[in-house]
Design a protein around this motif. Structure first.
Motif, PDB file in Angstrom:
ATOM      1  N   SER A 103       1.020   9.457   4.065  1.00  0.00           N
ATOM      2  CA  SER A 103       1.406   9.385   2.664  1.00  0.00           C
ATOM      3  C   SER A 103       1.018   8.014   2.130  1.00  0.00           C
ATOM      4  O   SER A 103       1.250   7.005   2.790  1.00  0.00           O
ATOM      5  CB  SER A 103       2.919   9.589   2.499  1.00  0.00           C
ATOM      6  N   THR A 104       0.426   7.975   0.950  1.00  0.00           N
ATOM      7  CA  THR A 104       0.048   6.693   0.348  1.00  0.00           C
ATOM      8  C   THR A 104       0.835   6.431  -0.934  1.00  0.00           C
ATOM      9  O   THR A 104       0.480   5.547  -1.715  1.00  0.00           O
ATOM     10  CB  THR A 104      -1.466   6.659   0.042  1.00  0.00           C
ATOM     11  N   ASP A 105       1.902   7.212  -1.151  1.00  0.00           N
ATOM     12  CA  ASP A 105       2.746   7.004  -2.335  1.00  0.00           C
ATOM     13  C   ASP A 105       4.225   6.921  -1.957  1.00  0.00           C
ATOM     14  O   ASP A 105       5.093   7.410  -2.659  1.00  0.00           O
ATOM     15  CB  ASP A 105       2.515   8.104  -3.375  1.00  0.00           C
ATOM     16  N   ASN A 114       6.174  10.549  -1.104  1.00  0.00           N
ATOM     17  CA  ASN A 114       6.351  11.653  -2.054  1.00  0.00           C
ATOM     18  C   ASN A 114       5.418  12.819  -1.751  1.00  0.00           C
ATOM     19  O   ASN A 114       5.814  13.987  -1.830  1.00  0.00           O
ATOM     20  CB  ASN A 114       6.144  11.158  -3.485  1.00  0.00           C
ATOM     21  N   THR A 115       4.169  12.522  -1.410  1.00  0.00           N
ATOM     22  CA  THR A 115       3.210  13.561  -1.039  1.00  0.00           C
ATOM     23  C   THR A 115       2.536  13.160   0.267  1.00  0.00           C
ATOM     24  O   THR A 115       2.410  11.965   0.574  1.00  0.00           O
ATOM     25  CB  THR A 115       2.134  13.760  -2.134  1.00  0.00           C
ATOM     26  N   ASP A 131       0.797  -1.241   0.000  1.00  0.00           N
ATOM     27  CA  ASP A 131       0.000   0.000   0.000  1.00  0.00           C
ATOM     28  C   ASP A 131       0.827   1.288   0.000  1.00  0.00           C
ATOM     29  O   ASP A 131       0.268   2.382  -0.119  1.00  0.00           O
ATOM     30  CB  ASP A 131      -0.985   0.012   1.175  1.00  0.00           C
ATOM     31  N   GLN A 132       2.165   1.187   0.169  1.00  0.00           N
ATOM     32  CA  GLN A 132       3.049   2.352   0.116  1.00  0.00           C
ATOM     33  C   GLN A 132       2.639   3.458   1.105  1.00  0.00           C
ATOM     34  O   GLN A 132       2.823   4.647   0.858  1.00  0.00           O
ATOM     35  CB  GLN A 132       3.102   2.922  -1.308  1.00  0.00           C
ATOM     36  N   THR A 133       2.072   3.049   2.246  1.00  0.00           N
ATOM     37  CA  THR A 133       1.561   4.009   3.225  1.00  0.00           C
ATOM     38  C   THR A 133       2.555   4.225   4.365  1.00  0.00           C
ATOM     39  O   THR A 133       3.086   3.267   4.933  1.00  0.00           O
ATOM     40  CB  THR A 133       0.212   3.538   3.793  1.00  0.00           C
TER      41      THR A 133
END
Length: 203
Positions: free
Chosen positions: A65-67, A70-71, A51-53
């Motif tokens: 952040s969920t990316d 990055n953001t 999930d890149q969280t």
């Protein structure tokens, strides 16, 4: 993290990520440093590979952040201002007492009439967090300069991190809360201490 991702926050410099276990880094999350946020705590999701969280916390805000960092977006929640924060103005002499049971392991306390703790904040509400015990008194609460309550902090049993006063549903904007120590106390109390552990601002 097991996929060799490393995220590091450097105060005043920004947020950096490594995909090779710390051999090389790239700058991420430029919006954080642009808005003067420094992450003091960073926590990867248990399912980060999928999930890149990532979660991060500054002094005042909680971010997600969920990316992969990055953001970031702010997670709405009460923002806690601990008793030692410089944004809380203390009038008169207040004593610092340390104990692991307090919110940040310390409180500010005073038994002197008219001594005040004042917080100016931006939000829709606020809570005063303190303690109750058999040697505490009655404090006055002011919202935006208006006397709104007298809070008796007496209890036979000592209690920590107690929500002593809360106001909600205010118009969003600048407000203030002031806690004033008095000599008044419950007939059974053996003291008149007023305790400031923290303030929770409702955003």
């Amino acid at each position: 993290i097991k996929d060799k991702t490393v995220v590091v926050s450097l105060k005043g410099k920004g947020l950096f990520k490594s995909l090779d276990g710390g051999i090389s880094f790239i700058e991420i999350g430029p919006g954080l440093i642009k808005n003067n946020h420094a992450l003091e705590y960073i926590q990867f999701s248990q399912s980060f590979v999928e999930d890149q969280t990532i979660y991060g916390a500054s002094d005042e805000e909680l971010f997600q952040s969920t990316d992969g960092g990055n953001t970031w977006k702010i997670i709405k929640r009460p923002a806690r201002y601990e008793n030692h924060r410089k944004v809380i103005a203390y009038e008169g002499e207040w004593e610092i007492v340390k104990d692991d049971n307090f919110s940040a392991k310390r409180i500010s306390q005073s038994s002197v009439s008219n001594n005040k703790a004042v917080l100016h904040f931006q939000g829709t509400g606020v809570s005063w967090i303190g303690t109750t015990s058999d040697d505490q008194g009655i404090a006055k609460v002011y919202i935006d300069g208006n006397h709104v309550a007298d809070i008796d902090q007496f209890s036979e049993k000592r209690q920590f991190m107690v929500d002593l006063y809360t106001i909600r549903n205010m118009d969003y904007g600048p407000h203030s809360i002031a806690i004033e120590a008095t000599q008044s106390r419950h007939p059974a109390s053996i003291g008149s201490r007023t305790v400031i552990d923290a303030f929770d601002v409702i955003q």
